[in-house]
Design an enzyme around this catalytic site. Sequence first.
Site, PDB file in Angstrom:
ATOM      1  N   GLY A 112       2.755  -4.885  -6.141  1.00  0.00           N
ATOM      2  CA  GLY A 112       1.685  -5.791  -6.545  1.00  0.00           C
ATOM      3  C   GLY A 112       1.052  -5.375  -7.853  1.00  0.00           C
ATOM      4  O   GLY A 112       1.323  -4.297  -8.395  1.00  0.00           O
ATOM      5  N   VAL A 113       0.150  -6.200  -8.355  1.00  0.00           N
ATOM      6  CA  VAL A 113      -0.439  -5.964  -9.664  1.00  0.00           C
ATOM      7  C   VAL A 113      -1.430  -4.801  -9.648  1.00  0.00           C
ATOM      8  O   VAL A 113      -1.550  -4.065 -10.643  1.00  0.00           O
ATOM      9  CB  VAL A 113      -1.116  -7.251 -10.196  1.00  0.00           C
ATOM     10  N   ASP A 114      -2.150  -4.594  -8.551  1.00  0.00           N
ATOM     11  CA  ASP A 114      -3.187  -3.560  -8.528  1.00  0.00           C
ATOM     12  C   ASP A 114      -2.602  -2.160  -8.663  1.00  0.00           C
ATOM     13  O   ASP A 114      -3.061  -1.354  -9.479  1.00  0.00           O
ATOM     14  CB  ASP A 114      -4.010  -3.677  -7.243  1.00  0.00           C
ATOM     15  N   SER A 115      -1.586  -1.851  -7.873  1.00  0.00           N
ATOM     16  CA  SER A 115      -0.975  -0.523  -7.966  1.00  0.00           C
ATOM     17  C   SER A 115      -0.222  -0.362  -9.280  1.00  0.00           C
ATOM     18  O   SER A 115      -0.145   0.741  -9.826  1.00  0.00           O
ATOM     19  CB  SER A 115      -0.049  -0.263  -6.778  1.00  0.00           C
ATOM     20  N   CYS A 149      -1.755  -4.928   7.094  1.00  0.00           N
ATOM     21  CA  CYS A 149      -1.178  -3.809   6.360  1.00  0.00           C
ATOM     22  C   CYS A 149       0.299  -3.611   6.710  1.00  0.00           C
ATOM     23  O   CYS A 149       0.651  -3.394   7.866  1.00  0.00           O
ATOM     24  CB  CYS A 149      -1.969  -2.548   6.699  1.00  0.00           C
ATOM     25  N   MET A 189       6.511   2.546  -0.269  1.00  0.00           N
ATOM     26  CA  MET A 189       6.540   2.809   1.162  1.00  0.00           C
ATOM     27  C   MET A 189       6.947   1.542   1.903  1.00  0.00           C
ATOM     28  O   MET A 189       6.268   0.519   1.806  1.00  0.00           O
ATOM     29  CB  MET A 189       5.156   3.267   1.641  1.00  0.00           C
ATOM     30  N   CYS A 246      -4.010   2.120   9.238  1.00  0.00           N
ATOM     31  CA  CYS A 246      -2.903   2.258   8.293  1.00  0.00           C
ATOM     32  C   CYS A 246      -3.278   3.197   7.156  1.00  0.00           C
ATOM     33  O   CYS A 246      -2.489   4.066   6.762  1.00  0.00           O
ATOM     34  CB  CYS A 246      -2.518   0.885   7.751  1.00  0.00           C
ATOM     35  N   GLY A 259      -3.860   1.610  -5.518  1.00  0.00           N
ATOM     36  CA  GLY A 259      -4.450   0.450  -6.172  1.00  0.00           C
ATOM     37  C   GLY A 259      -5.623  -0.116  -5.410  1.00  0.00           C
ATOM     38  O   GLY A 259      -5.903  -1.309  -5.501  1.00  0.00           O
ATOM     39  N   SER A 263       3.181  -0.678  -4.590  1.00  0.00           N
ATOM     40  CA  SER A 263       3.456  -1.645  -3.526  1.00  0.00           C
ATOM     41  C   SER A 263       4.277  -2.827  -3.994  1.00  0.00           C
ATOM     42  O   SER A 263       4.753  -3.623  -3.181  1.00  0.00           O
ATOM     43  CB  SER A 263       2.133  -2.161  -2.960  1.00  0.00           C
TER      44      SER A 263
END
Length: 386
Positions: free
Chosen positions: A16-19, A198, A38, A102, A126, A14
């Site tokens: 971001g840090v998590d993914s 989302c 996406m 989503c 993530g 995404s």
Amino acid sequence: MSTSAHGRVIVGLSGGVDSAVAALLLKERGYEVHGLFMSNWEEDDDAYCTAAQDFQDARAVARELGIPLHRASFEAQYRERVFEHFLREYRAGRTPNPDVLCNREIKFGVALRHVERLGGRWFATGHYARVVEGPSGPELHKARDAAKDQSYFLHAIERSELARTLMPIGELEKSEVRERARRAGLPVFDKPDSTGICFIGERPFREFLARYVNEAPGPIETPEGEKVGTHRGLPFYTLGQRAGLAIGGRRGHDERPWYVAAKDARRNALIVVQGHDHPLLFSSALETGPMHWLMEPPAERLRCTVKVRYRQADQPAELEPRADGTARITFDEPQRAVTPGQYAVVYVGERCVGGGVIEAVERTQAPRDRVDTVRPARWSGSAGPI
């Protein structure tokens, strides 16, 4: 053809840090990792849409990890399957949760089909949740980091999709995720978390909703019928809401703040009460629409815990399944601002076992007859984004 021992995994990157850390962990475990960005909401004049910057961040992560990055737009599917439903619900006086749809329709729907076309054996995200192999197949469990757990938003995906899903950061605390990203030199290690709708991002929600839902002013009333103000349209208010009511000091009323207790769509009236703990804000039970189960549907009453909104503490309750697939949930203690259109998500211990849309609520105290509180298809509210 993948040469990895574990096969090819497509990670939803995404930006971001998590993914990013999900991709890092899977690469360290020996998977052949590809990223998939996406983009599903693109408006040229939209200052709040961060898709362009998020894609650049995803590219930087992929470059640092040395993995291929694919890009796909599911904008048409998002608008048709998620956003149109979101608008229909608001116009009907209910408050939907688009993040649940989503996940079901996009991330674990059309995106998962795209993963297959990319040769992915696995799909990874993530999300802060865990997929645990149980006696009868994969189970959805809460994340180790209770403050970040996202199982609430994942309860509506199909159990068969869990069997192909990896959620590697579900075992980590958020602080550990950021530290792993920092040590690995990932450029998003300190990027702020996204908290918006989302794929739509963070934006003034009333302003956004007003672009799609017409204003329809009407009276703000007490349960006794006293007019205390004027609202701009029922979709713009939520059950339990305090801010934005524009009700000043009123003769004959004390200084306690006002809260939204109900919506009377027949008369286009917003019903308000004074005091955070007013009885009209509380419900002892609710009825759901068709339940979606991540286990064998129960045939008898089920002792469980339930969340009626994200981040709510688990609430002890009893679920009574019905022959038509719906359920009645009775709480041990009355719950504040239970909102039609939101989801009641059911847990047994750490396991998320299913959920359903809240269709009706049973108040601990009934308002006067002319306000519909029993079948609130015409009622709505939320502890959500407005």
